[in-house]
Scaffold this motif. Structure first.
Motif, PDB file in Angstrom:
ATOM      1  N   ARG A 134       2.382  -5.290  -1.578  1.00 41.42           N
ATOM      2  CA  ARG A 134       3.490  -4.737  -2.373  1.00 41.42           C
ATOM      3  C   ARG A 134       4.396  -5.835  -2.914  1.00 41.42           C
ATOM      4  NH1 ARG A 134       4.630   0.743  -2.273  1.00 41.42           N
ATOM      5  NH2 ARG A 134       3.265   1.935  -0.922  1.00 41.42           N
ATOM      6  N   ARG A 135       4.609  -6.867  -2.149  1.00 38.57           N
ATOM      7  CA  ARG A 135       5.463  -7.963  -2.597  1.00 38.57           C
ATOM      8  C   ARG A 135       4.766  -8.858  -3.621  1.00 38.57           C
ATOM      9  NH1 ARG A 135      10.140  -9.228   1.120  1.00 38.57           N
ATOM     10  NH2 ARG A 135      10.656  -7.093   1.662  1.00 38.57           N
ATOM     11  N   MET A 138       0.902  -5.577  -5.934  1.00 37.18           N
ATOM     12  CA  MET A 138       0.665  -4.140  -6.114  1.00 37.18           C
ATOM     13  C   MET A 138       1.924  -3.389  -6.549  1.00 37.18           C
ATOM     14  SD  MET A 138      -1.055  -1.464  -3.422  1.00 37.18           S
ATOM     15  CE  MET A 138       0.265  -1.422  -2.249  1.00 37.18           C
ATOM     16  N   ILE A 139       1.723  -2.548  -7.545  1.00 38.41           N
ATOM     17  CA  ILE A 139       2.747  -1.582  -7.935  1.00 38.41           C
ATOM     18  C   ILE A 139       2.117  -0.219  -7.711  1.00 38.41           C
ATOM     19  CG2 ILE A 139       4.131  -0.645  -9.811  1.00 38.41           C
ATOM     20  CD1 ILE A 139       3.923  -3.431 -11.130  1.00 38.41           C
ATOM     21  N   ARG A 140       2.673   0.539  -6.808  1.00 44.61           N
ATOM     22  CA  ARG A 140       2.105   1.848  -6.513  1.00 44.61           C
ATOM     23  C   ARG A 140       3.072   2.927  -6.963  1.00 44.61           C
ATOM     24  NH1 ARG A 140      -0.169   4.308  -0.876  1.00 44.61           N
ATOM     25  NH2 ARG A 140      -1.116   6.108  -1.857  1.00 44.61           N
ATOM     26  N   ARG A 141       2.588   3.774  -7.843  1.00 44.75           N
ATOM     27  CA  ARG A 141       3.393   4.894  -8.315  1.00 44.75           C
ATOM     28  C   ARG A 141       2.628   6.167  -8.034  1.00 44.75           C
ATOM     29  NH1 ARG A 141       5.621   4.069 -14.035  1.00 44.75           N
ATOM     30  NH2 ARG A 141       7.158   5.504 -13.234  1.00 44.75           N
TER      31      ARG A 141
END
Length: 191
Positions: A134-135, A138-141
């Motif tokens: 995430r840092r 990765m962009i999780r939507r």
């Protein structure tokens, strides 16, 4: 066709994994500024030897491109080993120098008598890997987060002419048989 000519590189080229594999020599000779890979979860690392041809071909194509975007609606959180190739394409070295090091660190690998470590499924430090991804990449939507941005769902009925298709698909059928079959499929009289 433009890939095999001496013309300028097309602005946009859309291809499948299979065609990218078959045309990899021609695709790699062009100076691409960006590569977007949809359904990137198909580019997974394999615990047995080398990765699939399509994975190797797309990874080679993306290696010299300044901008890379991997899209997937299918996260591989149950088997983190499958993520190594995708992450390595985005940030080489982030998860270790090779997939075996990553497997030892995050995937609960087992040492074989030959000295190799084989990942056997789930992760062993999932919370740390999740935070790192995430840092770094990765962009999780989730669907609930983007539903307000999507247009309203529209449903339309389209009537397709089935009669020519039915006649072509049943050799030897008479026009009466075809009309009768068309009536049953349409739930009444054909138009």
């Amino acid at each position: 066709d433009a890939l095999h000519q001496d013309e300028r590189t097309p602005k946009v080229t859309i291809t499948s994994f299979r065609l990218a594999t078959l045309l990899q020599a021609g695709l790699r000779t062009r100076p691409w500024r960006a590569v977007v890979v949809d359904e990137s979860h198909a580019l997974s690392s394999q615990p047995k030897g080398s990765d699939a041809q399509q994975t190797e071909a797309v990874a080679a194509l993306a290696s010299g491109v300044p901008h890379l975007l991997l899209l997937s609606g299918t996260p591989s959180l149950s088997k983190p080993f499958c993520l190594w190739r995708q992450i390595h394409m985005l940030r080489p070295g982030l998860l270790g120098p090779d997939k075996w090091s990553f497997g030892r660190e995050y995937c609960g690998s087992v040492r074989l008598g030959t000295g190799y470590f084989v990942p056997l499924g789930g992760g062993c430090r999932d919370w740390e890997l999740n935070l790192l991804l995430r840092r770094a990449v990765m962009i999780r939507r989730r669907k609930a987060e983007v539903l307000t941005e999507l247009p309203l769902k529209r449903r339309r009925w389209l009537r397709l002419p089935l009669l020519p298709l039915l006649a072509a698909s049943e050799p030897g059928a008479s026009l009466t048989d075809t009309l009768s079959l068309g009536e049953r499929a349409a739930g009444g009289q054909p138009d």
